[in-house]
Enzyme design. Structure first.
Site, mmCIF file in Angstrom:
data_model
loop_
_atom_site.group_PDB
_atom_site.id
_atom_site.type_symbol
_atom_site.label_atom_id
_atom_site.label_comp_id
_atom_site.label_asym_id
_atom_site.label_seq_id
_atom_site.Cartn_x
_atom_site.Cartn_y
_atom_site.Cartn_z
ATOM 1 N N THR A 52 0.785 -1.122 0.044
ATOM 2 C CA THR A 52 -0.072 -0.080 -0.089
ATOM 3 C C THR A 52 0.814 1.324 -0.027
ATOM 4 O O THR A 52 2.113 1.358 0.307
ATOM 5 C CB THR A 52 -0.735 -0.071 1.251
ATOM 6 O OG1 THR A 52 -1.265 1.398 1.464
ATOM 7 C CG2 THR A 52 -0.167 -0.358 2.519
ATOM 8 N N ASP A 53 0.569 2.283 -0.456
ATOM 9 C CA ASP A 53 0.943 3.587 -0.567
ATOM 10 C C ASP A 53 1.158 4.156 0.951
ATOM 11 O O ASP A 53 1.827 5.329 1.146
ATOM 12 C CB ASP A 53 0.287 4.478 -1.273
ATOM 13 C CG ASP A 53 -1.041 4.851 -0.850
ATOM 14 O OD1 ASP A 53 -1.895 4.257 -0.249
ATOM 15 O OD2 ASP A 53 -1.761 5.843 -1.716
ATOM 16 N N GLU A 54 0.383 3.268 1.977
ATOM 17 C CA GLU A 54 0.298 4.126 3.593
ATOM 18 C C GLU A 54 1.673 3.856 4.116
ATOM 19 O O GLU A 54 1.691 4.440 5.081
ATOM 20 C CB GLU A 54 -0.856 3.332 4.089
ATOM 21 C CG GLU A 54 -2.228 3.820 3.387
ATOM 22 C CD GLU A 54 -3.556 3.138 4.037
ATOM 23 O OE1 GLU A 54 -3.293 3.395 5.230
ATOM 24 O OE2 GLU A 54 -4.654 2.935 3.483
ATOM 25 N N LYS A 61 2.339 -3.345 7.256
ATOM 26 C CA LYS A 61 2.707 -3.432 5.817
ATOM 27 C C LYS A 61 4.098 -3.221 5.566
ATOM 28 O O LYS A 61 4.681 -3.808 4.659
ATOM 29 C CB LYS A 61 1.598 -2.615 4.883
ATOM 30 C CG LYS A 61 0.205 -3.192 4.944
ATOM 31 C CD LYS A 61 -0.081 -4.534 4.629
ATOM 32 C CE LYS A 61 0.389 -4.698 2.941
ATOM 33 N NZ LYS A 61 -0.125 -5.850 2.443
ATOM 34 N N TYR A 106 -1.720 -0.496 10.953
ATOM 35 C CA TYR A 106 -1.817 -1.156 9.721
ATOM 36 C C TYR A 106 -0.635 -0.870 8.715
ATOM 37 O O TYR A 106 -0.047 -1.880 8.394
ATOM 38 C CB TYR A 106 -3.278 -0.852 8.966
ATOM 39 C CG TYR A 106 -3.174 -1.037 7.290
ATOM 40 C CD1 TYR A 106 -3.105 -2.192 7.128
ATOM 41 C CD2 TYR A 106 -3.174 -0.182 6.529
ATOM 42 C CE1 TYR A 106 -3.197 -2.711 5.625
ATOM 43 C CE2 TYR A 106 -3.318 -0.332 5.185
ATOM 44 C CZ TYR A 106 -3.194 -1.648 4.720
ATOM 45 O OH TYR A 106 -3.375 -1.950 3.315
HETATM 46 P P1 NAD Z 1 -9.389 -7.347 2.342
HETATM 47 O O1 NAD Z 1 -9.544 -7.279 3.670
HETATM 48 O O2 NAD Z 1 -10.697 -7.358 1.577
HETATM 49 O O3 NAD Z 1 -9.022 -8.918 2.120
HETATM 50 C C1 NAD Z 1 -8.139 -9.343 2.645
HETATM 51 C C2 NAD Z 1 -8.201 -11.283 2.658
HETATM 52 O O4 NAD Z 1 -6.899 -11.942 3.241
HETATM 53 C C3 NAD Z 1 -9.581 -11.805 3.225
HETATM 54 O O5 NAD Z 1 -10.154 -12.619 2.311
HETATM 55 C C4 NAD Z 1 -9.048 -12.338 4.256
HETATM 56 O O6 NAD Z 1 -9.769 -13.634 4.652
HETATM 57 C C5 NAD Z 1 -7.590 -13.011 3.871
HETATM 58 N N1 NAD Z 1 -6.884 -12.980 5.128
HETATM 59 C C6 NAD Z 1 -6.789 -12.264 6.134
HETATM 60 N N2 NAD Z 1 -5.849 -12.742 7.132
HETATM 61 C C7 NAD Z 1 -5.538 -13.892 6.683
HETATM 62 C C8 NAD Z 1 -4.391 -15.122 6.975
HETATM 63 N N3 NAD Z 1 -3.681 -14.934 8.240
HETATM 64 N N4 NAD Z 1 -4.111 -16.306 6.424
HETATM 65 C C9 NAD Z 1 -4.905 -16.225 5.004
HETATM 66 N N5 NAD Z 1 -5.573 -15.148 4.605
HETATM 67 C C10 NAD Z 1 -5.959 -14.203 5.426
HETATM 68 O O7 NAD Z 1 -8.361 -6.597 1.742
HETATM 69 P P2 NAD Z 1 -8.094 -5.924 0.404
HETATM 70 O O8 NAD Z 1 -8.632 -4.555 0.549
HETATM 71 O O9 NAD Z 1 -8.545 -6.761 -0.905
HETATM 72 O O10 NAD Z 1 -6.498 -5.812 0.100
HETATM 73 C C11 NAD Z 1 -5.416 -6.666 -0.304
HETATM 74 C C12 NAD Z 1 -4.219 -6.536 -0.381
HETATM 75 O O11 NAD Z 1 -3.936 -5.271 -0.863
HETATM 76 C C13 NAD Z 1 -3.572 -6.248 1.249
HETATM 77 O O12 NAD Z 1 -2.499 -6.893 1.312
HETATM 78 C C14 NAD Z 1 -3.908 -4.736 1.348
HETATM 79 O O13 NAD Z 1 -2.734 -4.253 2.429
HETATM 80 C C15 NAD Z 1 -3.390 -4.341 0.047
HETATM 81 N N6 NAD Z 1 -3.926 -2.873 -0.666
HETATM 82 C C16 NAD Z 1 -5.115 -2.687 -0.419
HETATM 83 C C17 NAD Z 1 -5.903 -1.595 -0.939
HETATM 84 C C18 NAD Z 1 -7.134 -0.775 -0.793
HETATM 85 O O14 NAD Z 1 -7.392 0.181 -1.170
HETATM 86 N N7 NAD Z 1 -7.921 -2.009 -0.304
HETATM 87 C C19 NAD Z 1 -4.812 -0.450 -1.436
HETATM 88 C C20 NAD Z 1 -3.421 -1.052 -1.483
HETATM 89 C C21 NAD Z 1 -3.009 -2.068 -1.157
HETATM 90 P P1 TYD Z 2 -10.721 3.695 4.476
HETATM 91 O O1 TYD Z 2 -11.803 3.296 3.395
HETATM 92 O O2 TYD Z 2 -10.863 3.158 5.721
HETATM 93 O O3 TYD Z 2 -9.531 3.880 3.840
HETATM 94 P P2 TYD Z 2 -7.850 4.065 4.357
HETATM 95 O O4 TYD Z 2 -7.987 4.477 5.944
HETATM 96 O O5 TYD Z 2 -7.217 3.040 4.197
HETATM 97 O O6 TYD Z 2 -7.654 5.283 3.535
HETATM 98 O O7 TYD Z 2 -11.161 5.307 4.514
HETATM 99 C C1 TYD Z 2 -10.957 6.349 3.530
HETATM 100 C C2 TYD Z 2 -11.013 7.603 4.094
HETATM 101 O O8 TYD Z 2 -12.484 7.900 4.718
HETATM 102 C C3 TYD Z 2 -10.011 7.817 5.300
HETATM 103 O O9 TYD Z 2 -9.637 9.184 5.221
HETATM 104 C C4 TYD Z 2 -10.868 7.942 6.537
HETATM 105 C C5 TYD Z 2 -12.446 8.261 5.968
HETATM 106 N N1 TYD Z 2 -13.462 7.645 6.584
HETATM 107 C C6 TYD Z 2 -14.406 8.244 7.079
HETATM 108 O O10 TYD Z 2 -14.333 9.470 7.288
HETATM 109 N N2 TYD Z 2 -15.661 7.747 7.715
HETATM 110 C C7 TYD Z 2 -15.653 6.301 7.638
HETATM 111 O O11 TYD Z 2 -16.645 5.834 8.024
HETATM 112 C C8 TYD Z 2 -14.611 5.393 7.208
HETATM 113 C C9 TYD Z 2 -14.491 4.080 6.984
HETATM 114 C C10 TYD Z 2 -13.364 6.372 6.725
#
Ligand code: NAD
Ligand code: TYD
Length: 378
Positions: free
Chosen positions: A135-137, A188, A184
């Site tokens: 992630t970019d975070e 990561k 988080y």
């Molecule tokens: P998500 O929470 O929707 O899915 C995570 C999946 O991992 C789930 O299916 C969960 O059951 C599985 N999981 C969790 N713990 C586990 C374990 N111990 N063993 C096996 N499986 C396990 O997450 P997402 O939003 O799809 O993100 C996927 C990846 O992409 C993550 O690594 C996240 O850090 C990265 N990412 C997400 C975003 C975003 O905006 N969602 C952006 C950049 C990077």
């Molecule tokens: P989120 O979807 O949790 O992603 P991330 O924290 O990984 O960026 O949140 C996106 C943005 O929205 C973040 O700045 C937090 C804000 N947010 C709210 O204002 N209200 C909410 O209920 C949630 C879940 C997020």
């Protein structure tokens, strides 16, 4: 060509899009989806491909080293796309240990199992790849130096047609120093470091990508966009953290999945690529776009659901701005996002409104029975 690909976290949001893409696009490859099925894992996300001959599901914890070792042996894994993670910042604030278990120890276990198996193969690391999705975070937070926004110098197809704004002149680059703030992003960052350490120390072919916020179908409704779509549908309050001024850079999830496919096949080993669409939005402005779209599609008068906006206490340590510079990926591998932001939001809102069963199964908890009903005893 890698034949036996292990995708972790494939029952989650982004993982399910990656699994679907690979299963459909590469019928000659075996796609092994390994997922623990935490609250965020939902096999209903993959109903449309679960019967395909090249798809296998394994329920396991990535931190369970013995099981992971067996999976590498049994399926002769030659490529890994690692997405499994605890992914929600708010949960990491409440329970950081769970994030260390999965994101740090889980990633380390996967790396170790890959190392042992690949080093036991006659060709060792030749033709293998461990691709870690991050992630970019991890880069920390950028300042909001231009709160009204300035014209972004780098619009892409994913940028909004409404505005091409940047809320500061700095962007995260692949060379930006890590500076994570939340549990988080700290977990990561640690996992990214372990991945690079396995390359630098043992010569394992690894790759890391760092992506901005994703949106689209199948996202668990604890994240901003699906949570708000569902709350608008039920007339429930929309909790905006702080003043709603934090900025996120949004990318449609299928564009991320396409980038992952491209990088898995063409990316340079040991390299890092940032993935983003130059599509910055202040939370409150994004929320208004979501409200407008949901109201229009539900036939409500314009602005009807704005009354649901409720400002609540800010998230502790809430990062102000994320903005990613993904020009390296565009330049070196020719990746371009395909969907403009307004199209992506329209598609996303329509999907959630058309798949109310999917959402209702999550809110009722029924989705957690899907594995037992469909897989247990097979
Ligand atoms: P998500 O929470 O929707 O899915 C995570 C999946 O991992 C789930 O299916 C969960 O059951 C599985 N999981 C969790 N713990 C586990 C374990 N111990 N063993 C096996 N499986 C396990 O997450 P997402 O939003 O799809 O993100 C996927 C990846 O992409 C993550 O690594 C996240 O850090 C990265 N990412 C997400 C975003 C975003 O905006 N969602 C952006 C950049 C990077
Ligand atoms: P989120 O979807 O949790 O992603 P991330 O924290 O990984 O960026 O949140 C996106 C943005 O929205 C973040 O700045 C937090 C804000 N947010 C709210 O204002 N209200 C909410 O209920 C949630 C879940 C997020």
């Amino acid at each position: 060509m890698k034949r036996n690909i292990l995708i972790t976290g494939g029952a989650g949001f982004i993982g399910s899009h990656v699994v679907r893409l690979f299963v459909n696009k590469y019928p000659d490859c075996r796609i092994v989806n390994l997922d623990k099925l935490t609250y965020a894992g939902n096999l209903e996300n993959l109903k449309d491909i679960e019967g395909k001959a090249n798809y296998t599901f394994v329920k396991a914890d990535i931190a369970d080293l013995d099981t992971i070792r067996r999976v590498f042996q049994e399926y002769r894994i030659d490529g890994v796309i690692h997405l499994a993670a605890e992914s929600h910042v708010d949960r990491s604030i409440k329970d950081p240990f769970c994030f260390a278990h999965t994101n740090v120890m889980g990633t380390l276990s996967l790396l170790q199992a890959a190392k042992e198996y690949w080093e036991s193969c006659p060709e060792r690391y030749e033709g293998k790849l461990f691709y870690h999705i991050s992630t970019d975070e991890v880069y920390g937070a950028l300042e909001l130096t231009d709160p009204e926004g300035i014209e972004s110098p780098f619009a892409t197809a994913a940028s909004s047609s409404e505005h091409h704004l940047a809320f500061g002149s700095e962007f995260f680059l692949e060379t930006t120093k890590y500076n994570p703030h939340s549990p988080y992003s700290a977990s990561k960052a640690a996992s990214d470091h372990f991945v690079r350490a396995y390359h630098d120390t043992y010569g394992m072919p690894t790759l890391v990508t760092n992506c901005s916020n994703n949106y689209g179908p199948y996202q668990f409704p604890e994240k901003l966009i699906p949570l708000f779509i569902n709350n608008i549908r039920h007339g429930k309050p929309l909790p905006v953290y702080g003043k709603g001024e934090n900025v996120r850079d949004w990318l449609f999830v299928e564009d991320h999945a396409r980038a992952i496919d491209l990088i898995f096949h063409k990316g340079k080993v040991a390299d890092t690529y940032n993935i983003g669409g130059f599509n910055e939005w202040k939370n409150i402005d994004l929320i208004k776009v979501v409200i407008r779209t949901v109201d229009r599609l539900l036939g409500n008068p314009e602005g009807h659901s704005e009354r649901l906006i409720t400002y609540v206490t800010d998230r502790p340590g809430h990062d102000m701005r994320y903005a990613i510079d993904s020009r390296k990926l565009q330049r070196e591998l020719g990746w371009e996002p395909s969907l403009q932001f307004e199209e992506g939001i329209e598609k996303t809102v329509r999907w959630y409104l058309d798949h109310q069963d999917w959402m209702d199964h999550i809110t009722s908890g029924a989705y957690e029975n899907y594995y037992n009903d469909m897989y247990a005893g097979r």
